[in-house]
Design an enzyme around this catalytic site. Structure first.
Site, PDB file in Angstrom:
ATOM      1  N   ARG A   7      12.929   4.210  12.268  1.00 24.60           N
ATOM      2  CA  ARG A   7      11.904   5.013  12.257  1.00 24.60           C
ATOM      3  C   ARG A   7      11.100   4.535  13.787  1.00 24.60           C
ATOM      4  O   ARG A   7      11.557   3.898  14.666  1.00 24.60           O
ATOM      5  CB  ARG A   7      10.860   4.510  11.163  1.00 24.60           C
ATOM      6  CG  ARG A   7      11.651   4.757   9.937  1.00 24.60           C
ATOM      7  CD  ARG A   7      11.126   4.791   8.692  1.00 24.60           C
ATOM      8  NE  ARG A   7       9.618   5.655   8.736  1.00 24.60           N
ATOM      9  CZ  ARG A   7       8.535   5.258   7.829  1.00 24.60           C
ATOM     10  NH1 ARG A   7       8.772   4.481   6.986  1.00 24.60           N
ATOM     11  NH2 ARG A   7       7.766   6.053   7.875  1.00 24.60           N
ATOM     12  N   ALA A  18       3.074  -1.128   4.639  1.00 20.08           N
ATOM     13  CA  ALA A  18       2.335  -1.331   6.044  1.00 20.08           C
ATOM     14  C   ALA A  18       1.810  -2.749   6.425  1.00 20.08           C
ATOM     15  O   ALA A  18       1.922  -3.136   7.488  1.00 20.08           O
ATOM     16  CB  ALA A  18       1.185  -0.513   6.071  1.00 20.08           C
ATOM     17  N   GLU A  58      12.415  -9.418   1.417  1.00 22.55           N
ATOM     18  CA  GLU A  58      11.795  -8.413   2.291  1.00 22.55           C
ATOM     19  C   GLU A  58      12.574  -7.186   1.929  1.00 22.55           C
ATOM     20  O   GLU A  58      13.681  -6.940   2.228  1.00 22.55           O
ATOM     21  CB  GLU A  58      11.613  -8.708   3.735  1.00 22.55           C
ATOM     22  CG  GLU A  58      10.592  -7.535   4.057  1.00 22.55           C
ATOM     23  CD  GLU A  58      10.570  -7.539   5.717  1.00 22.55           C
ATOM     24  OE1 GLU A  58      10.353  -6.639   6.486  1.00 22.55           O
ATOM     25  OE2 GLU A  58      10.980  -8.865   6.313  1.00 22.55           O
ATOM     26  N   HIS A  80      12.668  -2.736   1.873  1.00 23.19           N
ATOM     27  CA  HIS A  80      12.057  -1.175   2.406  1.00 23.19           C
ATOM     28  C   HIS A  80      12.923  -0.363   1.940  1.00 23.19           C
ATOM     29  O   HIS A  80      14.241  -0.441   2.379  1.00 23.19           O
ATOM     30  CB  HIS A  80      12.066  -1.594   3.972  1.00 23.19           C
ATOM     31  CG  HIS A  80      11.060  -2.502   4.378  1.00 23.19           C
ATOM     32  ND1 HIS A  80       9.725  -2.390   4.294  1.00 23.19           N
ATOM     33  CD2 HIS A  80      11.393  -3.497   5.082  1.00 23.19           C
ATOM     34  CE1 HIS A  80       9.257  -3.494   4.886  1.00 23.19           C
ATOM     35  NE2 HIS A  80      10.106  -4.221   5.414  1.00 23.19           N
ATOM     36  N   ASN A 115       8.163  -5.761  -1.058  1.00 22.31           N
ATOM     37  CA  ASN A 115       7.968  -4.428  -0.268  1.00 22.31           C
ATOM     38  C   ASN A 115       6.559  -4.311   0.068  1.00 22.31           C
ATOM     39  O   ASN A 115       5.586  -3.845  -0.605  1.00 22.31           O
ATOM     40  CB  ASN A 115       8.393  -3.057  -0.929  1.00 22.31           C
ATOM     41  CG  ASN A 115       8.552  -2.036   0.010  1.00 22.31           C
ATOM     42  OD1 ASN A 115       7.909  -2.192   0.991  1.00 22.31           O
ATOM     43  ND2 ASN A 115       9.240  -0.803  -0.455  1.00 22.31           N
ATOM     44  N   PRO A 154       0.964  -1.391   0.142  1.00 17.65           N
ATOM     45  CA  PRO A 154       0.148  -0.154   0.015  1.00 17.65           C
ATOM     46  C   PRO A 154       0.731   1.360   0.001  1.00 17.65           C
ATOM     47  O   PRO A 154       1.938   1.277   0.628  1.00 17.65           O
ATOM     48  CB  PRO A 154      -0.866  -0.125   1.293  1.00 17.65           C
ATOM     49  CG  PRO A 154      -0.271  -1.030   2.024  1.00 17.65           C
ATOM     50  CD  PRO A 154       0.514  -1.839   1.205  1.00 17.65           C
ATOM     51  N   ASN A 155       0.427   2.262  -0.785  1.00 19.38           N
ATOM     52  CA  ASN A 155       0.925   3.556  -0.690  1.00 19.38           C
ATOM     53  C   ASN A 155       2.066   3.871  -1.638  1.00 19.38           C
ATOM     54  O   ASN A 155       2.481   4.830  -1.971  1.00 19.38           O
ATOM     55  CB  ASN A 155       1.014   4.383   0.421  1.00 19.38           C
ATOM     56  CG  ASN A 155      -0.231   4.132   1.268  1.00 19.38           C
ATOM     57  OD1 ASN A 155      -1.321   4.776   0.812  1.00 19.38           O
ATOM     58  ND2 ASN A 155      -0.153   3.868   2.585  1.00 19.38           N
ATOM     59  N   ARG A 192       4.907  11.082  -2.218  1.00 19.50           N
ATOM     60  CA  ARG A 192       4.877  10.661  -0.785  1.00 19.50           C
ATOM     61  C   ARG A 192       5.867  10.775  -0.037  1.00 19.50           C
ATOM     62  O   ARG A 192       7.117  10.226  -0.133  1.00 19.50           O
ATOM     63  CB  ARG A 192       4.343   9.383  -0.670  1.00 19.50           C
ATOM     64  CG  ARG A 192       3.872   8.820   0.657  1.00 19.50           C
ATOM     65  CD  ARG A 192       3.761   7.380   0.696  1.00 19.50           C
ATOM     66  NE  ARG A 192       3.707   6.634   2.288  1.00 19.50           N
ATOM     67  CZ  ARG A 192       3.862   5.549   2.644  1.00 19.50           C
ATOM     68  NH1 ARG A 192       4.216   4.798   1.646  1.00 19.50           N
ATOM     69  NH2 ARG A 192       3.852   5.432   3.666  1.00 19.50           N
ATOM     70  N   TYR A 223      11.022   8.758   1.321  1.00 19.91           N
ATOM     71  CA  TYR A 223      11.045   7.780   0.179  1.00 19.91           C
ATOM     72  C   TYR A 223      11.706   8.118  -1.275  1.00 19.91           C
ATOM     73  O   TYR A 223      11.972   7.403  -1.992  1.00 19.91           O
ATOM     74  CB  TYR A 223       9.461   7.313  -0.051  1.00 19.91           C
ATOM     75  CG  TYR A 223       8.988   6.819   1.111  1.00 19.91           C
ATOM     76  CD1 TYR A 223       9.373   5.477   1.501  1.00 19.91           C
ATOM     77  CD2 TYR A 223       7.892   7.453   1.854  1.00 19.91           C
ATOM     78  CE1 TYR A 223       8.578   5.023   2.743  1.00 19.91           C
ATOM     79  CE2 TYR A 223       7.496   6.849   2.793  1.00 19.91           C
ATOM     80  CZ  TYR A 223       7.813   5.664   3.682  1.00 19.91           C
ATOM     81  OH  TYR A 223       7.090   5.109   4.449  1.00 19.91           O
TER      82      TYR A 223
END
Length: 147
Positions: A105, A75, A96, A98, A72, A10-11, A18, A23
């Site tokens: 974070r 969320a 995985e 990111h 990726n 998502p996103n 964004r 990012y």
């Protein structure tokens, strides 16, 4: 030759707009091109969704058709046991990925369900790091007889 599945959660369709301080300004279309360039002759199946159901369905597709997965999950990394269960059925390598370093974070981003299945975790390399993830999964496929 079986493809590598590059699955984005998502996103990520908002990349480039964004939170560019986190990012960067690379768009999702540019990420797709980065992945295809890094894969060389290996086919890429590239998807993005804001839907947990669609992401899981693409993992199911990869179970039957894919050689490796770079995911990726955004969320869903921190919330989806269903995604973890689907990934556990995949027999090939799973990376995985990111864009940001999730460990720098807020604490909510420190617990990944996906990491419980992933063969490798990459974080903090920016969007250009997708190329590194593709090369890594290619190396991992090369170690398998059926890749």
């Amino acid at each position: 030759m079986k493809p590598i599945y590059v699955l984005n959660g998502p996103n990520l369709n908002r990349l480039g707009k964004r939170e560019p301080d986190i990012y960067g300004t690379t768009t999702l279309a540019e990420v797709e091109q980065i992945c295809r360039n890094a894969a060389g002759e290996r086919p890429i199946v590239f998807h993005q969704t804001n839907s947990e159901e669609a992401l899981i369905n693409w993992v199911h597709e990869a179970i039957d058709e894919g050689a490796g997965i770079v995911i990726n999950p955004a969320a869903f990394t921190f919330t989806s046991l269903a995604l973890l269960d689907a990934l556990k059925m995949f027999e090939g390598p799973v990376i995985e990925f990111h864009i940001s370093n999730i460990h720098k974070r807020e604490p909510i981003y420190h617990r990944s369900y996906v990491s419980m299945r992933a063969d490798a975790v990459m974080a903090g390399l920016g969007a250009a790091g997708y190329a590194t993830a593709i090369r890594a999964v290619l190396d991992m496929i090369g170690l398998r007889a059926d890749g």
